[in-house]
Design an enzyme around this catalytic site. Structure first.
Site, PDB file in Angstrom:
ATOM      1  N   ASP A   1       0.864  -1.181   0.000  1.00 37.25           N
ATOM      2  CA  ASP A   1       0.000   0.000   0.000  1.00 37.25           C
ATOM      3  C   ASP A   1       0.906   1.238   0.000  1.00 37.25           C
ATOM      4  O   ASP A   1       1.540   1.560   1.009  1.00 37.25           O
ATOM      5  CB  ASP A   1      -0.925  -0.001   1.219  1.00 37.25           C
ATOM      6  CG  ASP A   1      -2.036  -1.053   1.131  1.00 37.25           C
ATOM      7  OD1 ASP A   1      -1.848  -2.071   0.432  1.00 37.25           O
ATOM      8  OD2 ASP A   1      -3.085  -0.867   1.779  1.00 37.25           O
TER       9      ASP A   1
ATOM     10  N   LYS B   1      -6.751   3.464  -3.232  1.00 39.09           N
ATOM     11  CA  LYS B   1      -7.171   3.486  -1.824  1.00 39.09           C
ATOM     12  C   LYS B   1      -7.340   4.934  -1.387  1.00 39.09           C
ATOM     13  O   LYS B   1      -6.539   5.797  -1.758  1.00 39.09           O
ATOM     14  CB  LYS B   1      -6.106   2.761  -0.990  1.00 39.09           C
ATOM     15  CG  LYS B   1      -6.295   2.785   0.522  1.00 39.09           C
ATOM     16  CD  LYS B   1      -5.171   1.984   1.192  1.00 39.09           C
ATOM     17  CE  LYS B   1      -5.191   2.113   2.708  1.00 39.09           C
ATOM     18  NZ  LYS B   1      -4.090   1.350   3.354  1.00 39.09           N
TER      19      LYS B   1
ATOM     20  N   LYS C   1     -10.304   0.603  -2.433  1.00 42.57           N
ATOM     21  CA  LYS C   1     -10.174   0.361  -0.995  1.00 42.57           C
ATOM     22  C   LYS C   1     -10.420   1.647  -0.210  1.00 42.57           C
ATOM     23  O   LYS C   1      -9.569   2.531  -0.178  1.00 42.57           O
ATOM     24  CB  LYS C   1      -8.780  -0.196  -0.666  1.00 42.57           C
ATOM     25  CG  LYS C   1      -8.554  -0.444   0.837  1.00 42.57           C
ATOM     26  CD  LYS C   1      -7.181  -1.034   1.108  1.00 42.57           C
ATOM     27  CE  LYS C   1      -6.900  -1.127   2.606  1.00 42.57           C
ATOM     28  NZ  LYS C   1      -5.562  -1.704   2.904  1.00 42.57           N
TER      29      LYS C   1
END
EC number: 4.1.2.4
Length: 259
Positions: A104, A168, A200
């Site tokens: 991430d 995300k 996300k």
């Protein structure tokens, strides 16, 4: 609306399967990581992943062994987005070497807000290159800092163009984290790209009811039953308590409990 999202227990079961169970507290300890690894296995099924600091990846991999059913996600250029490309690539390579399945990455969002799109593209491209299949790359836009709809849309487009597997919303470390407004913009960017990219939301999703709002939005913009672990994740920790409560037959909580 699909039947699953009309019934709290079905929505809870889906949320569980999409959950990146997260501990990114600054004071996180090895014992807390051991507990997190255990909590990811529930009597109702497993979470999709755990999301932890890079320093704990080797511990989690030792706990899970060669079983990648629950994936190990970690964070790089986190949370500030201010590190140089070489440092972030080194972080990424070290994390993958320790056993991470998913990376991430925080974009250099302050540079982006100052007009430097190339810094974002360069960072994502370099980390993408370091994430050989089957490692997934999730790109964190920090939408609560970008604020502007056009900036969120453009950041989404750049991330998708540079090969993000997921986009995300947030680190969970700033004042404003996941919002339905940002989710709407990001999901539309995914839809319009016609690429297989996941979404996300992270931060502030504390209840099954919160999660259901995002799932309904994804269903509206993308398609019924679009949300699955390969296309949708929740970055959260507190939501697991409500998920397990609902799956055990309890009443769903109403108020969000935060990250």
């Amino acid at each position: 609306m699909t039947m699953e999202l009309q019934r709290p227990r079905e929505a809870a079961a889906l949320t569980l399967s999409l959950l990146d169970l997260t501990n990114l507290r600054e004071d996180c300890t090895p014992q807390q990581i051991a507990t997190l690894c255990q909590r990811a296995h529930t009597e109702f099924g497993n979470t999709a992943a755990i999301c932890i600091w890079p320093r704990f990846v080797a511990q989690a991999r030792a706990a899970f062994g060669k079983d990648h059913t629950i994936r190990i996600a970690t964070v790089v250029n986190f949370p500030s987005g201010d590190l140089d490309v070489a440092t972030v690539v080194a972080e990424t390579e070290a994390a993958i070497g320790d056993g991470a399945d998913e990376i991430d990455l925080v974009i250099p969002y302050r540079k982006f807000m100052a007009g430097d799109e190339s810094a974002v593209a360069e960072m994502i491209a370099a980390v993408r290159k370091a994430c050989a299949a089957p490692v997934l790359l999730k790109v964190i836009l920090e939408t609560g800092e970008l604020k502007d709809k056009a900036l969120i849309r453009r950041a989404s487009e750049i991330a998708i163009a540079e090969g993000a597997d997921f986009i995300k919303t947030s680190t969970g470390k700033v004042a404003v984290n996941a919002t339905l407004e940002a989710a709407d913009i990001m999901l539309q960017a995914i839809r319009d790209s016609k690429k297989k990219v996941g979404f996300k939301p992270a931060g502030g999703i504390g209840t099954v009811e919160d999660a259901t709002l995002y799932l309904r939005l994804a269903e509206t913009i993308m398609a019924p039953n679009w949300a699955m672990p390969s296309t949708f994740r929740f970055g959260a920790s507190g939501v697991l308590d409500d998920v397990l409560n609902v799956l055990a037959g309890g009443e769903p909580a109403k108020a969000a409990s935060g990250y």
